[in-house]
Design a protein around this motif. Structure first.
Motif, mmCIF file in Angstrom:
data_model
loop_
_atom_site.group_PDB
_atom_site.id
_atom_site.type_symbol
_atom_site.label_atom_id
_atom_site.label_comp_id
_atom_site.label_asym_id
_atom_site.label_seq_id
_atom_site.Cartn_x
_atom_site.Cartn_y
_atom_site.Cartn_z
ATOM 1 N N ALA A 9 9.495 -10.086 6.038
ATOM 2 C CA ALA A 9 10.434 -8.972 6.174
ATOM 3 C C ALA A 9 9.607 -7.711 6.422
ATOM 4 N N ASP A 10 9.762 -6.657 5.612
ATOM 5 C CA ASP A 10 8.924 -5.460 5.773
ATOM 6 C C ASP A 10 8.152 -5.167 4.488
ATOM 7 N N LEU A 11 7.894 -6.193 3.685
ATOM 8 C CA LEU A 11 7.158 -6.026 2.431
ATOM 9 C C LEU A 11 5.663 -5.981 2.718
ATOM 10 N N THR A 12 5.046 -4.837 2.438
ATOM 11 C CA THR A 12 3.627 -4.664 2.740
ATOM 12 C C THR A 12 2.778 -4.748 1.479
ATOM 13 N N GLU A 13 1.489 -4.891 1.732
ATOM 14 C CA GLU A 13 0.519 -4.953 0.640
ATOM 15 C C GLU A 13 0.553 -3.679 -0.201
ATOM 16 N N ALA A 14 0.784 -2.538 0.434
ATOM 17 C CA ALA A 14 0.830 -1.274 -0.314
ATOM 18 C C ALA A 14 1.967 -1.280 -1.332
ATOM 19 N N GLU A 15 3.123 -1.803 -0.937
ATOM 20 C CA GLU A 15 4.255 -1.868 -1.859
ATOM 21 C C GLU A 15 3.978 -2.871 -2.974
ATOM 22 N N VAL A 16 3.388 -3.991 -2.630
ATOM 23 C CA VAL A 16 3.062 -5.006 -3.638
ATOM 24 C C VAL A 16 2.082 -4.438 -4.656
ATOM 25 N N ARG A 17 1.070 -3.736 -4.167
ATOM 26 C CA ARG A 17 0.092 -3.139 -5.087
ATOM 27 C C ARG A 17 0.761 -2.129 -6.015
ATOM 28 N N TYR A 18 1.682 -1.343 -5.457
ATOM 29 C CA TYR A 18 2.408 -0.366 -6.270
ATOM 30 C C TYR A 18 3.192 -1.072 -7.371
ATOM 31 N N LEU A 19 3.862 -2.162 -7.037
ATOM 32 C CA LEU A 19 4.689 -2.864 -8.016
ATOM 33 C C LEU A 19 3.841 -3.529 -9.092
ATOM 34 N N ILE A 20 2.670 -3.985 -8.740
ATOM 35 C CA ILE A 20 1.752 -4.541 -9.747
ATOM 36 C C ILE A 20 1.244 -3.429 -10.659
ATOM 37 N N ARG A 21 0.874 -2.328 -10.055
ATOM 38 C CA ARG A 21 0.256 -1.221 -10.798
ATOM 39 C C ARG A 21 1.269 -0.452 -11.646
ATOM 40 N N GLU A 22 2.457 -0.201 -11.092
ATOM 41 C CA GLU A 22 3.407 0.709 -11.726
ATOM 42 C C GLU A 22 4.572 0.011 -12.435
ATOM 43 N N GLU A 23 4.926 -1.207 -11.997
ATOM 44 C CA GLU A 23 6.185 -1.790 -12.483
ATOM 45 C C GLU A 23 6.020 -3.198 -13.051
#
Length: 532
Positions: free
Chosen positions: A463-477
């Protein structure tokens, strides 16, 4: 005395069992008043009931039939309160209620909607109106015998994100937030010397199975469908209140119509179901209501429920819906307060807060029932019940005006926030910018910080799920698996293939264990390549 002093320093004011919407809401409220809080969740936040709702912030029109005016009024008032504190994940939704000859008469529907419009102090949401379905676009997908309808307002919510954002805000206000931490036992300890009466909890960490002890002056049991199990097996206490487990299942099918309104359909069995636009390309239909006797974590939509939802919706839509159309199902167990109703659909959706204050011992507060719309008020009432033992418990309510993370903008300013993100990152795809803002709000800029072009977002997993978003979700959520991201932090799982989901899960787990660089190196070795 030194041992006692250390124990006092390490003791929390309140320990909360359960990382659903109620537990996270209580943690946020208490932490914001200055209490020291530890929140303990055995799995992922919103891992059960709180991610299995119909995704609505609503007053509950049908609850008026059961004379639950207090609950409906509180829920109606909460619609605009929650919309204002989380305008990125909550937004208005208009509902079409077709008049079905032979069921509830039109005069009764009009009366119910008049009460609905005026009971809860509505200010921003549009009022009810009558529709001619022969002329309105809302009538196009419906069968020709439905000619008249009523249109009214409620709100939509990204339910699992609401839970995560409450946990995040609690953490940012000082709470010790611990997903994947199971409470094995909880024992009351009497006061001794300078150490007050308290709870001693033994907890187990899911990732490595290690255990530790946690002490708190107050224990809150907000375990949802496990509330009785916690009382019986963890706390080993009896309770006069009881919970009624009610299963609610939903189906998702390809988009049934092009407009942006939802439908509420009456059924001959007295139930109602919703048909809601979902994730741009789908329609969500639900829910069922039936008593559930199994383990909460094993619940799933049955063939009978799927057939029921298909048949109920097909009573209204021109094009029949059959089980083969279903692309996804989900099911949850509602932990309703058992008020003795004969039918599951008639059981109250109100909540009960039961306080166990054995003299000289640490208090225990257990949460029974509730609905996602009233979680914030439930949390306020819970903290107020504990005001004599919690620091700040008697302070004024605050959660109804403080925005949740990313929601610090006016409800009318979603387009402005999207434009702000696009000005800062003009290379960003417009559809992706909109999706990110409707998940992260103003924190989208934090997620994209440092990115100067598409390549800086890293790999696209699907879809449009990028590594930057994944890293954010690991780090922040607190995301620790692919499912955490695809089905709770988002619903992108609807757009992922099995292979893409497996690739994402492997990346997330490797990133958590050793960082993305370690995962990249592992892939290179597996492919027989080298680093040169």
């Amino acid at each position: 005395m030194r041992v006692n002093a250390r124990m006092l320093d390490a003791m929390y004011d309140v320990a909360i069992i359960g990382g659903g919407v109620n537990g996270c809401g209580i943690a946020r409220d208490a932490a914001g008043r200055g209490a020291s809080v530890v929140l303990l969740e055995q799995g992922d936040f919103a891992g059960a009931t709180s991610s299995a709702s119909t995704k609505l912030i609503h007053g509950g029109l049908r609850y008026l039939e059961h004379y639950e005016f207090r609950l409906v009024r509180e829920a109606l008032m909460e619609r605009e309160v929650l919309w204002k504190i989380a305008p990125h994940i909550i937004w208005p939704l208009r509902f079409i209620l077709p008049h079905h000859a032979g069921l509830r008469p039109a005069w009764l529907l009009r009366l119910g909607l008049f009460i609905y419009d005026h009971l809860g102090g509505r200010k921003l949401l549009p009022a009810t109106r009558t529709l001619d379905l022969r002329r309105d676009v809302a009538g196009q997908p419906l069968r020709a015998d439905y000619t008249r309808a009523f249109e009214y307002s409620d709100c939509w919510v990204e339910d699992s994100r609401l839970v995560v954002l409450n946990a995040l805000d609690a953490a940012e206000r000082g709470a010790d937030v611990r997903p994947r931490t199971r409470v094995v036992s909880a024992e009351r300890r009497a006061a001794e010397g300078s150490v007050p009466a308290h709870w001693r909890l033994e907890v187990e960490h899911a990732e490595d199975k290690t255990r530790e002890s946690v002490a708190a002056r107050v224990l809150v049991n907000a375990a949802g469908p496990w509330v009785h199990e916690v009382l019986a097996r963890v706390v080993r206490a009896n309770s006069p209140a009881s919970v009624r487990l009610v299963q609610g299942s939903h189906i998702v099918v390809p988009k049934l119509y092009d407009h942006d309104r939802a439908y509420i359909f009456q059924n001959a069995d007295g139930r109602i179901i919703f048909s809601v636009p979902y994730e741009r390309d789908f329609t969500l239909i639900g829910t069922t209501d039936r008593d559930y006797k199994g383990a909460p974590h094993e619940v799933k939509a049955s063939d009978e429920e799927i057939a029921y939802l298909c048949a109920a919706a097909s009573e209204y839509f021109k094009k029949p819906i059959v089980p083969a159309d279903v692309v996804w199902t989900y099911s949850g167990v509602r932990p309703l307060y058992d008020d003795g109703a004969s039918k599951a659909q008639e059981a109250t959706r109100d909540y009960v807060l039961e306080m166990d204050e054995t003299e000289g011992m640490a208090p225990l507060l257990s949460v029974f029932g509730g609905k996602i719309t009233t979680y914030r008020r439930l949390a306020e009432h819970a903290v107020q019940k504990l005001k004599n033992v919690l620091p700040g418990g008697d302070k004024p309510s605050w959660t109804g005006t403080a925005p949740l993370p990313g929601g610090d903008f006016d409800v009318r300013d979603v387009p402005r926030v999207i434009a702000q993100v696009q000005r800062a990152h003009p290379w960003l795809d417009a559809r992706l910018a909109r999706r990110l803002v409707l998940a992260y709000g103003t924190r989208t800029l934090r997620l994209l910080d440092g990115a100067r072009g598409p390549r800086d977002l890293g790999e696209t997993f699907g879809a449009d799920l990028t590594e930057a978003e994944v890293r954010y979700l690991i780090r922040e959520e607190w995301a620790r698996s692919g499912a955490d991201i695809l089905w709770r932090r988002s619903k992108l799982g609807l757009r992922f293939s099995t292979e893409q989901a497996a690739r994402l899960d492997a990346y997330v787990r490797a990133a958590v264990e050793g960082g993305p660089a370690a995962f990249a190196a592992r892939n290179t070795l597996a492919a027989g390549g080298n680093a040169s």
